[in-house]
Design an enzyme around this catalytic site. Structure first.
Site, PDB file in Angstrom:
ATOM      1  N   ARG A   1      11.628  60.511  66.765  1.00 24.88           N
ATOM      2  CA  ARG A   1      11.438  59.263  67.526  1.00 24.88           C
ATOM      3  C   ARG A   1      11.466  59.638  69.000  1.00 24.88           C
ATOM      4  O   ARG A   1      12.474  60.096  69.516  1.00 24.88           O
ATOM      5  CB  ARG A   1      12.535  58.251  67.197  1.00 24.88           C
TER       6      ARG A   1
ATOM      7  N   GLU B   1      23.664  58.713  60.343  1.00 24.98           N
ATOM      8  CA  GLU B   1      22.690  58.373  59.292  1.00 24.98           C
ATOM      9  C   GLU B   1      22.080  59.637  58.672  1.00 24.98           C
ATOM     10  O   GLU B   1      21.775  59.675  57.483  1.00 24.98           O
ATOM     11  CB  GLU B   1      21.612  57.480  59.894  1.00 24.98           C
TER      12      GLU B   1
ATOM     13  N   ARG C   1      21.245  64.604  64.096  1.00 22.41           N
ATOM     14  CA  ARG C   1      20.238  63.992  64.957  1.00 22.41           C
ATOM     15  C   ARG C   1      20.243  64.869  66.194  1.00 22.41           C
ATOM     16  O   ARG C   1      21.252  64.938  66.908  1.00 22.41           O
ATOM     17  CB  ARG C   1      20.617  62.551  65.328  1.00 22.41           C
TER      18      ARG C   1
ATOM     19  N   ARG D   1      12.319  48.343  70.617  1.00 15.15           N
ATOM     20  CA  ARG D   1      13.734  48.088  70.304  1.00 15.15           C
ATOM     21  C   ARG D   1      14.426  47.572  71.556  1.00 15.15           C
ATOM     22  O   ARG D   1      13.887  47.655  72.659  1.00 15.15           O
ATOM     23  CB  ARG D   1      14.444  49.370  69.842  1.00 15.15           C
TER      24      ARG D   1
ATOM     25  N   GLU E   1      18.285  50.333  67.825  1.00 13.17           N
ATOM     26  CA  GLU E   1      17.877  49.520  66.694  1.00 13.17           C
ATOM     27  C   GLU E   1      18.739  48.261  66.551  1.00 13.17           C
ATOM     28  O   GLU E   1      19.953  48.333  66.684  1.00 13.17           O
ATOM     29  CB  GLU E   1      18.059  50.380  65.443  1.00 13.17           C
TER      30      GLU E   1
ATOM     31  N   THR F   1      11.939  55.640  56.894  1.00 11.24           N
ATOM     32  CA  THR F   1      11.199  55.555  58.167  1.00 11.24           C
ATOM     33  C   THR F   1      11.293  56.858  58.948  1.00 11.24           C
ATOM     34  O   THR F   1      10.558  57.057  59.900  1.00 11.24           O
ATOM     35  CB  THR F   1      11.745  54.426  59.074  1.00 11.24           C
TER      36      THR F   1
ATOM     37  N   CYS G   1      16.731  57.593  55.518  1.00  8.62           N
ATOM     38  CA  CYS G   1      15.908  56.381  55.666  1.00  8.62           C
ATOM     39  C   CYS G   1      14.431  56.771  55.604  1.00  8.62           C
ATOM     40  O   CYS G   1      14.010  57.674  56.338  1.00  8.62           O
ATOM     41  CB  CYS G   1      16.221  55.718  57.003  1.00  8.62           C
TER      42      CYS G   1
ATOM     43  N   ARG H   1      14.296  62.481  69.697  1.00  9.31           N
ATOM     44  CA  ARG H   1      15.257  62.993  68.709  1.00  9.31           C
ATOM     45  C   ARG H   1      14.539  63.307  67.412  1.00  9.31           C
ATOM     46  O   ARG H   1      13.510  62.700  67.091  1.00  9.31           O
ATOM     47  CB  ARG H   1      16.391  62.005  68.480  1.00  9.31           C
TER      48      ARG H   1
END
Ligand code: ADP
Ligand code: CIR
Length: 349
Positions: A273, A218, A222, A302, A307, A266, A264, A119
């Site tokens: 990811r 988030e 995505r 994970r 997460e 990260t 975020c 993603r």
């Protein structure tokens, strides 16, 4: 774990708190930044509240808009630097548009890898990020994305399902089958990412559920490609095609030094990811050996529901940890090399 914090006094971090926020927020830094506000009204209080009320955070900070990454850089830069191993003097480069690498399937006999998912996070240029977006802007973002998704054709064509009004059974099924985000994440709650929930949120997917887009979770988008088994190249190729198509219409927020911007830290840079669900019945119970290999190959482990979840039946979600300062192809390589090493180790146990 919820605590009350007024945002004006230096926050208390418990002894067992090991978030990057707790390590990098000094009293001086707090006092220098606490009265600053971006043009979208995002403050230090909002940036760090998630890490203050959720003391088990790994990172603990979020950005409200592109300006947050400059205004709060004395706090965010060292955190970004440590998470991604990204030197502050560096500039992120993306090679998402070059041809995809041809990575072999690390598990050609299908013994260990259940599924592969890649993603990327994306946000719309000209809009604040989710933590600072208002209700009207969020709805506008949703309708722009839904319109664009509606125009896709071939294997990428599908349907957009708004969360508002979605049947609860359908929703829970999508979540447990790993297609949809969860409700009520406490880390997102504390940064204001759940305001007006579920309005403005939704999921698009093609019929096979191999191409999906989450809207206004988030990140505003995505973009996800996934399928059973370990054919990383097939998953990556589909993702590249989809992203290229979407960016013909949607202007994605891109920072000259930090790459694609996300709420975020990260998820900066590639915002990518790439993960496998992999069953490691033996290595999975040898925590330190498993973690050593993961560290060596810059992998993140994970649980089975993403997460902050646990493993079940020896199945783990293993993905590239770094997203910034490496190219998309290098992130895929990190995953491939690491998974090959994990399988090799598992086979010897
Ligand atoms: P993100 O990947 O967007 O950072 P999460 O960690 O919450 O967010 O994962 C989102 C969902 O994707 C979860 O349901 C997770 O189990 C699922 N998922 C992640 N990797 C895979 C995979 N390789 N195969 C199937 N599902 C996956
Ligand atoms: C945390 O700090 O733990 C949450 N805000 C989530 C951080 C993002 N996850 C990650 O490790 N990539």
């Amino acid at each position: 774990m919820t605590m009350i914090w007024d945002g004006q006094t230096f926050p208390e971090f418990k002894q067992n708190c090991s978030s990057l926020l707790s390590r990098y927020l000094s009293k001086d830094l707090f006092n220098n930044l606490k009265n600053k506000k971006t043009l979208h009204g995002f403050t230090l209080f909002q940036a760090i509240n998630s890490g203050v009320v959720n003391q088990d955070s790994h990172i603990g900070v979020y950005a409200g808009d592109a300006e947050s990454y400059d205004l709060f850089s004395p706090l965010l830069n060292p955190i970004i630097d440590e998470y991604h191993g990204f030197s502050l003097a560096s500039t992120h480069t993306s090679d998402f548009n070059s041809s995809a690498p041809s990575v072999p399937n690390p598990d050609p006999n299908g013994q260990y890898i259940l599924s592969t998912r890649i993603r990327v996070g994306r946000n719309i240029d000209g809009m604040p990020l989710g933590p600072a977006i208002n209700r009207d802007q969020r709805i506008e973002v949703e309708s722009r994305i839904a319109r664009t998704l509606d125009s896709l054709s071939g294997d990428l064509s599908g349907t957009y399902f708004p969360l508002l009004g979605m049947d609860e059974i359908v929703q829970n099924r999508l979540i447990s089958d790993h297609f949809l985000f969860k409700n009520g994440d406490r880390f997102l709650e504390a940064v204001g990412l759940n305001r007006d929930w579920p309005e403005g949120r939704g999921i698009f997917h093609n019929q096979q559920k191999t191409f999906l887009v989450w809207v206004n979770e988030e990140d505003q988008l995505r973009i996800i490609s996934m399928q059973k088994g370990g054919d990383i190249s097939a998953v990556f190729n589909r993702l590249i095609r989809a992203v290229k198509k979407l960016e013909e219409t949607l202007p994605f927020l891109f920072h000259s030094r930090l790459g694609y911007l996300s709420s975020c830290p990260t998820n900066l840079g590639t915002a990518m990811r790439a993960s496998v669900h992999i069953q490691l019945l033996k290595l999975g119970s040898k925590k330190s050996e498993f973690e050593d290999i993961a560290d060596r190959y810059s992998l993140q482990i994970r649980g089975i529901h993403g997460e902050h979840s646990e493993s079940e039946g020896g199945v783990f979600d293993v993905s590239n940890r770094k997203r910034l300062g490496i190219t998309e192809i290098e992130a895929i390589r990190d995953l491939y090399d690491g998974v090959v090493a994990l399988i090799k180790k598992e086979a010897t146990l």
